[in-house]
Design an enzyme around this catalytic site. Structure first.
Site: not given
Length: 729
Positions: A405, A458
């Site tokens: 993330d 990401e």
């Protein structure tokens, strides 16, 4: 009273300001003889029992009414194995003395932990069941170098910090203690007198299981057994394989209709896994399941990195869920959050009174966007804690990959900060060199120790080499979310078709940088929240056009180079934004056949067709795998391209993003022959207008688009079609 044990020492021990309990408690050779000392609050009588014979050797005298006992064992000079017979409230208990056991950390463990290169720190740190010198109990090891005293407290000692103060290892800042009788299933925490003399009660950063909010204790439980990664699972992660990811938030995929309560891991195993298989997905991706205090964070603010959340069941039930997915042919990815953590008191924040896991300066250590704290990646023990966690999920749960993330927030010191709100690196730049080193190290360790697993970044900027090997200066990820492609194509699709001719390049721009990285095309949870609307609701027009646009877009996405990711609910065109507090709108699929059923059938067929034809996935990251046939038809908003496999077999993808049927649309092709539609998003089966091209379309030796042969097709309105050469099937 022994000369070595004066009143001041006892006061310091009981008040928690005596940092070396092993120097005082337990059995010691003194000038007076072999002396045994114990701190046993509320005990009325204590005897020393020789373990070998069961004989009483000496009765300890209560030196201090707060529970300090001591006695010299008569006629004994050499230490021996013993137990304590303790009477509490007229009931006698035979216990092993925690202070008769030697140091726990071995020299090599001490060295690797201090150096930050212990591949599996979780095998040492935290709470582990153990048998030492024939005694069953639990060994506890905690890193808190600036604490004045640390005690382990739990169900095994009445949560009383006086009973089990730990041994401090000055060489690496670790605290350790073996607690006889502490067993699996019991809750515990660490009671810390911090660097400033303040009392703190902390959960174990390395806890393998934890209570669900609002409770915050850790739970003793053994390490899960290792899970070998089968060759089929390794192959399924490959660059040349079809990867279609179903991204799921376990708490809101489906809920019980009577009370809106979560499904358990067992129920998800029985319902989610067969559904994902039936829909043709290859991978499940789970939003973070590490224990977290706030439901509304969706798991992205975890405080128990090593503990699967108890919201849906036990750790072992989660492991069974993963096993069931593997048995059904699904790989499982976890969203992983190594960039930041919340500031709840029971967690990592100011763990020992200092900024131990985070930075001292908020310009480095505070996330303004999320009100969280940033890990200090430059501290070896912190990066080791995180890198070890990545390997833990692979080895101990059989996770096939991690989606990491918010990588951009990690690698840039000025991420979401104005001038003056961040501190440059040592060379004056904006890159977070420590975070970059951490990511490279973690990816390298996983590549060496968990062969076949993948990490997916990401990463929202154009940082170079995200998916290139760390040895060559890259970050070492296998895949990266193509957020640029996602934004560009959604910006195009939201336009009224009459204006799309002015935004044509949004759909083609992605190929200009496609081969820079190994991309996943994501329509993730982030695109259906915070007022962005659902993917369906971003499509323009009336209901018919909205659904036609959505189907055409999905056909384009599955045809375009790159692996696929779809967030739950998108596969049947949910109209509302995602709400983590309620179930998906499964009722939209009930009753008479409708547009939502059509979208669901399309996604299932896209997955199965995409997986069946190697041309659609085998050369995703090889320029030989893609070629534009029609790239510049702005006026008609038509795009045509070829996908190709390693043997030269081709498939054609043609999209018409206007509501006008294009009759006799001619374009040049590479391979003459008969071409057949294998997928048409306008099919009546998907609730389209059912404009089709018949069973077979023969090419003609008519030059077009600088090619000697061409096809003349009918392009349905707001639709994408896939064609395959008849002899290539």
């Amino acid at each position: 009273m022994s000369e070595l044990v004066d009143r001041q020492t006892i006061n310091a021990l009981i008040s928690g300001h005596y940092a070396d309990p092993f120097a005082l408690l337990g059995m010691h050779q003194t000038e007076a003889g072999l002396e045994v000392r114990a701190l046993l609050p509320d005990a009325s009588e204590v005897w020393v029992i020789e373990t070998k014979t069961g004989r009483k050797c000496a009765q300890l005298t209560c030196i201090d009414p707060r529970g300090f006992f001591s006695a010299v064992v008569p006629r004994r000079k050499n230490p021996f194995r013993y137990q304590l017979a303790v009477t509490w409230h007229d009931q006698q208990n035979l216990i092993d003395d925690a202070y008769r056991f030697g140091p726990l950390l071995q020299d090599m463990e001490t060295w690797l932990l201090a150096e930050g290169t212990h591949l599996r720190p979780y095998e040492t740190m935290g709470a582990h069941s153990a048998v030492i010198d024939g005694v069953t109990g639990t060994r506890f090891i905690l890193w808190a170098p600036n604490a004045q005293r640390v005690s382990v407290v739990g169900e095994f000692n009445f949560w009383d910090g006086r009973r089990h103060p730990m041994r401090f290892r000055r060489e690496n800042g670790m605290w350790e203690l073996f607690v006889p009788g502490a067993m699996n299933g019991q809750l515990y925490k660490y009671e810390i007198i911090d660097a400033h003399g303040q009392l703190r009660l902390k959960a174990d950063p390395y806890a393998f299981e934890a209570q669900m909010r609002p409770q915050t204790a850790s739970m003793i439980c053994g390490l899960p057994e290792k899970v070998e990664m089968a060759e089929a699972r390794k192959q399924a992660n490959g660059f040349d394989k079809p990867i279609s990811i179903y991204e799921v938030h376990l708490g809101s995929w489906r809920r019980h209709t009577d009370d809106n309560f979560w499904l358990s891991y067992k129920e998800l195993e029985e319902q989610l896994i067969p559904y994902a298989v039936e829909m043709g997905f290859t991978h499940l991706e789970l939003l973070p399941i590490s224990e977290h205090p706030f439901d509304g964070s969706w798991g992205y603010q975890p405080l128990g990195l090593y503990a699967p959340t108890r919201r849906f069941g036990t750790r072992d039930e989660f492991r069974q869920f993963i096993t069931a997915a593997h048995n059904a042919g699904l790989n499982v990815l976890l969203d992983w959050v190594p960039g930041h953590f919340p500031s709840d008191d029971f967690g990592l924040a100011k763990f020992d009174g200092s900024e131990l896991y985070e930075h001292h300066d908020p310009r480095e250590g505070y996330h303004q966007d999320w009100n969280t704290l940033i890990y200090n990646f430059g501290r070896r023990e912190v990066s080791n804690f995180l890198a070890g966690n990545a390997l833990y999920w692979m080895e101990r749960f059989g996770i096939d990959g991690l989606r990491v993330d918010a990588v951009a927030s990690m690698i840039y010191r000025d991420y979401s900060r104005k001038a003056g709100e961040w501190i440059p690196n040592e060379f004056g730049g904006r890159e977070n060199l420590e975070a970059i080193s951490f990511l490279r190290y973690t990816n390298r360790v996983l590549g060496e120790e968990a062969d076949g697993s993948i990490t997916v970044a990401e990463e929202s900027t154009d940082y170079p080499g995200v998916t290139r090997p760390s040895e060559g200066g890259g970050l070492g990820f296998q895949y990266k979310w193509n957020l640029g492609w996602m934004h560009d194509t959604l910006d195009y699709m939201k336009q009224d078709p009459i204006y799309r001719r002015h935004h044509h390049n949004l759909m083609t721009f992605g190929m200009l940088y496609h081969y820079d990285e190994n991309f996943v095309l994501p329509l993730s949870h982030d695109e259906v929240v915070h007022g962005k609307k659902s993917i369906l609701d971003r499509m323009p027009g009336d209901a018919w056009q909205k659904f036609a646009n959505l189907r055409a877009y999905y056909g384009w996405m599955w045809g375009f180079p790159g692996k696929k990711l779809l967030f739950m609910g998108n596969e049947f065109g949910q109209g509302r934004e995602w709400n983590h507090d309620v179930s998906l709108d499964w009722h939209l699929l009930e009753g008479e056949d409708n547009w939502h059923n059509g979208v669901q059938r399309l996604v299932r067929d896209l997955n199965k067709t995409y997986r069946h034809f190697p041309a659609m996935h085998q050369l995703d990251f090889d320029p030989q795998g893609f070629e534009w046939l029609v790239v510049d038809d702005f006026d008609n908003s038509v795009f045509v391209f070829v996908r190709r496999d390693s043997e030269g077999n081709e498939m054609i993808v043609a999209s018409n993003f206007t509501p006008v049927t294009r009759e006799n649309y001619r374009f040049g092709i590479n391979l003459p022959g008969g071409w057949r539609e294998v997928l048409n998003t306008d099919s009546g089966h998907y609730h389209g207008s059912n404009t089709q091209n018949g069973t077979l379309v023969q090419s003609e030796p008519i030059a077009s688009h600088k090619r000697d042969h061409s096809l003349s097709l009918t392009l349905p309105p707001l639709a994408t079609i896939w064609l395959v050469r008849e002899d290539a099937e």
